[in-house]
Design an enzyme around this catalytic site. Structure first.
Site, short mmCIF file in Angstrom:
data_model
loop_
_atom_site.label_atom_id
_atom_site.label_comp_id
_atom_site.label_asym_id
_atom_site.label_seq_id
_atom_site.Cartn_x
_atom_site.Cartn_y
_atom_site.Cartn_z
N ASP A 11 -10.30 -15.27 22.60
CA ASP A 11 -10.91 -15.44 21.28
C ASP A 11 -10.10 -16.45 20.45
OD1 ASP A 11 -12.49 -15.15 19.03
OD2 ASP A 11 -11.56 -13.27 18.39
N HIS A 69 -5.85 -5.68 15.95
CA HIS A 69 -5.96 -5.38 17.38
C HIS A 69 -4.89 -6.11 18.18
CE1 HIS A 69 -8.95 -8.48 16.07
NE2 HIS A 69 -8.26 -9.22 16.92
N GLN A 113 -10.08 -7.05 22.93
CA GLN A 113 -9.29 -6.90 21.69
C GLN A 113 -9.35 -5.43 21.27
OE1 GLN A 113 -11.69 -10.07 19.97
NE2 GLN A 113 -9.86 -11.16 19.30
N ARG A 139 -1.33 -14.76 7.27
CA ARG A 139 -2.78 -14.54 7.14
C ARG A 139 -3.11 -13.24 7.86
NH1 ARG A 139 -6.97 -15.30 10.71
NH2 ARG A 139 -8.96 -16.06 9.94
N ASP A 149 -5.25 -11.19 9.55
CA ASP A 149 -6.53 -11.41 10.23
C ASP A 149 -7.38 -10.14 10.21
OD1 ASP A 149 -8.18 -13.05 12.11
OD2 ASP A 149 -7.77 -11.36 13.42
N GLU A 198 -7.52 -12.17 5.02
CA GLU A 198 -8.71 -12.76 5.62
C GLU A 198 -9.79 -11.70 5.57
OE1 GLU A 198 -11.53 -14.01 8.95
OE2 GLU A 198 -10.05 -12.44 9.27
N HIS A 224 -12.19 -22.40 11.13
CA HIS A 224 -12.50 -22.31 12.56
C HIS A 224 -13.63 -21.31 12.84
CE1 HIS A 224 -10.13 -18.82 11.80
NE2 HIS A 224 -10.47 -18.34 12.99
N ASP A 225 -14.05 -20.54 11.83
CA ASP A 225 -15.11 -19.56 12.04
C ASP A 225 -16.45 -20.10 11.51
OD1 ASP A 225 -13.68 -17.54 13.35
OD2 ASP A 225 -12.91 -16.75 11.46
N ARG A 233 -18.61 -20.89 18.18
CA ARG A 233 -17.70 -21.43 17.16
C ARG A 233 -16.87 -22.60 17.68
NH1 ARG A 233 -14.62 -16.14 15.61
NH2 ARG A 233 -14.98 -15.85 17.83
C1 GLC Z 1 -10.88 -13.33 12.40
C2 GLC Z 1 -10.73 -14.71 12.99
C3 GLC Z 1 -11.75 -14.89 14.05
C4 GLC Z 1 -11.54 -13.85 15.12
C5 GLC Z 1 -11.50 -12.45 14.54
C6 GLC Z 1 -10.93 -11.44 15.51
O1 GLC Z 1 -12.10 -13.16 11.77
O2 GLC Z 1 -10.81 -15.68 11.99
O3 GLC Z 1 -11.68 -16.19 14.60
O4 GLC Z 1 -12.56 -13.93 16.07
O5 GLC Z 1 -10.69 -12.36 13.39
O6 GLC Z 1 -9.55 -11.57 15.61
#
Ligand code: GLC
Length: 604
Positions: free
Chosen positions: A126, A169, A237, A267, A269, A311, A378-379, A489
């Protein structure tokens, strides 16, 4: 409240400073965690890890701690400019990235967020968000020593390093997961295992799905675990079990370890997903906020130079709690994803009113916190974040617009996966979504891209560039040819093309950064206050503080030039546009197609 249970080291100066921090933040830590874990042996372990990280903190970072304690608003300074990239796609390796730092300094960058660079699982990870070891760098990119060297180089240039903490995760190949699979009871309790299949169905009934096509459902049957493991994202994950204090402590230790390698921002996540409670959607639960608050307190003790960034790509009402309040601070920063999404919506519809609504709602941000403002990342762009601000049918139309399926659309993007009935989010590089096509006449597309970034740089917060946008880099249509890159993505994760000419957008971005630096009114404590405008195509907002430094940003979200009477907003006198250097009066303000102005009152 309990006193800190350990004696501080013999170094008088260091210990007296540490004692002050402990006195202030240890009670906060316990206050956040005791409702989750009760009082217990975990408190001694927590104290021991904190103390040992504080002792291990290198001298230069201790100096940074002292400087930041004296100037805690460092991340709100108007000179802050961010840049987000993949190390492999930008510089090849960490060493190669160190050799490219002039590129960042030329753009005025003061904050670098390389996407995940820790050791990922083999195969699909991922994009690095499935971490196999939080204390090792991806061997393809370098070593932990290279990471430390990058942090030192960056700091010497006044650039803060931001690292992802993939806290929700681990990879299924992380040591904790392997131990759990091998039957180690301690590590089994690091994850959520659901045994009766009917319980899986009962939980699923309340949960959303992040990747309904490539990773349907929230659970993965793992025979060695004797049941279904909670996997919100991809099956590899594994969600961590924060109801176990050992998980909190281990992840805190990861934060402190990476802080001591030189990371200055983390960050967090997928922050909303940390805590699980049956019968809820498990997003943004109060316990999740207690965990984040506790990490904040831990950092304030052992690495106070470091800032946390949430995030949370959800509606603003769910994002704001991640910034906490004066008594109970959480993150220093959060993505202003609703403003970003509403910007793109305005570009498609020509209606800036939803964006003004989002900016008005964002005024609820605590003055001491900051936004991370951005155009792309990136998303995918998740239109659902604007639910309630824009009607569902309009959001669906906007999604189609960016997929290029609406007649007359300029955009070159693609729709991403969504749950049945939900609006599909959008993939694509900013330039492509703005209509840039290699070899074509791109004047309008470049004006659109400049408009989006010009508004973003005028908003309150750290404006962050996404790699390649400075050269109007377009989509990578061949992304799926690379192994493990089926996820849509990857369309907007191309390799940096260093041969591509810099052009107008690079110059515009460097100009925005340079102008920001000198304007105290653009400090992030001064929010963007939108005006109501007669024509919905015009966005107008005010930035400024008590010191009289005031800037009015105008953005024109239509493709035809216009002359607009702005007397009700600007009043009398002469205004100066910092961007094109012209002077103007309110009665007849000329806006070019997709035009942008940064106005300041002319002296006298
Ligand atoms: C966040 C990341 C994304 C990822 C997800 C799982 O949203 O920005 O790219 O797939 O977390 O870690």
């Amino acid at each position: 409240m309990s006193a800190f249970p350990l004696a501080l080291p013999d170094d008088a100066e260091f210990s007296s400073r540490l004692a002050v921090r402990i006195g202030r933040h240890w009670p906060r830590l316990l206050e956040a965690l005791r409702p989750l874990y009760g009082s217990g042996a975990w408190e001694g372990e927590l104290a021991a890890r904190l103390l040992s990280a504080a002792i291990d903190r290198p001298a230069d970072l201790r100096d940074l701690d002292a400087a930041r304690e004296a100037a805690p608003d460092w991340f709100q300074q108007p000179g802050m400019v961010g840049y987000c990239t993949y190390i492999d796609r930008f510089g090849g390796t960490l060493a190669g990235t160190r050799a490219r730092l002039d590129e960042l300094s030329r753009l005025g960058v003061t904050y670098l967020h390389p996407l995940p660079l820790l050791k990922p699982r083999e195969g699909d990870s991922d994009g690095g968000f499935a971490v196999a070891d939080f204390r090792q760098v991806d061997p393809k990119l370098g070593t932990i020593d290279d990471l430390r060297a990058l942090a030192v180089d960056l700091r010497a240039r006044g650039i803060s390093l931001c690292l992802d903490i993939v806290c929700n995760h681990t990879a299924d190949t992380h040591g904790w997961a392997l131990a759990a699979k091998a039957g180690d009871a301690k590590f089994r309790d690091f994850y959520h295992v659901v045994k009766p299949p009917e319980q899986v169905a009962a939980l699923e009934a309340h949960l959303g799905q992040v990747f309904p096509q490539t990773a349907p459902g929230n659970f993965t049957f793992v025979p060695e675990m004797g049941g279904h493991v909670w996997t919100t994202f991809y099956p590899f994950q594994w969600d961590l079990n924060y109801a176990n204090p050992a998980v909190f402590i281990e992840m805190m230790d990861v934060l402190l370890y990476l802080a001591n390698q030189g990371a200055e921002v983390f960050r967090l996540d997928s922050a909303p997903f940390l805590w699980k409670r049956a019968g809820t959607d498990c997003r943004g639960l109060p316990e999740t906020h207690q965990v984040v608050r506790a990490w904040r307190a831990a950092l304030a003790i052992a690495a106070p130079a470091v800032a946390l960034k949430a995030e949370a790509i959800v509606g603003l009402a769910e994002v704001l709690p991640f910034l906490g309040d004066a008594d109970r601070p959480e993150c220093h920063l959060a993505y202003n994803n609703t403003a970003m999404t509403a910007l793109w919506a305005a570009l498609a519809t020509g209606d800036t009113r939803p964006l003004s609504t989002c900016l008005t709602q964002a005024l609820a941000k605590p003055a001491v916190a900051g936004w991370l403002t951005y155009v792309r990342c990136h998303d995918d762009i998740i239109w659902g974040a604007l639910k309630g601000v824009i009607a569902d049918e309009t959001l669906a139309w906007i999604s189609d617009f960016y997929a290029g399926t609406v007649p007359g659309s300029f955009a070159d993007g693609r729709a991403f996966q969504a749950e049945p009935g939900a609006v599909r989010s959008t993939n694509g590089m900013a330039a492509s979504l703005a209509g840039f096509r290699d070899g074509a006449d791109n004047r309008a597309a470049l004006a659109r891209l400049r408009l989006l970034y010009g508004v973003t740089f005028a908003l309150d917060g750290i404006p962050a560039l996404y790699m390649g946008d400075e050269r109007a880099l377009t989509n990578d249509p061949d992304y799926a040819l690379e192994a493990d890159h089926e996820d849509g993505r990857w369309l907007h994760r191309p390799r940096m093309d260093w041969a591509r000419p810099e052009g107008a957008i690079h110059a515009a971005l460097a100009q925005f950064a340079a102008l920001r630096r000198d304007r105290p009114g653009l400090h992030a404590a001064n929010p963007a206050r939108p005006f109501v405008t007669a024509d919905p195509g015009l966005l107008a907002f005010d930035r400024g503080g008590g010191d009289g430094d005031r800037l009015i940003c105008l953005g024109w979200f239509k493709g035809q030039a216009a002359r607009i009477d702005l007397t009700d907003i600007l009043g009398g006198g002469t205004w100066h546009d910092l961007l094109d250097g012209t002077d103007l009066t309110a009665q007849s303000v000329a806006m070019a197609p997709w035009g942008l102005r940064w106005l300041v009152k002319k002296d006298g």
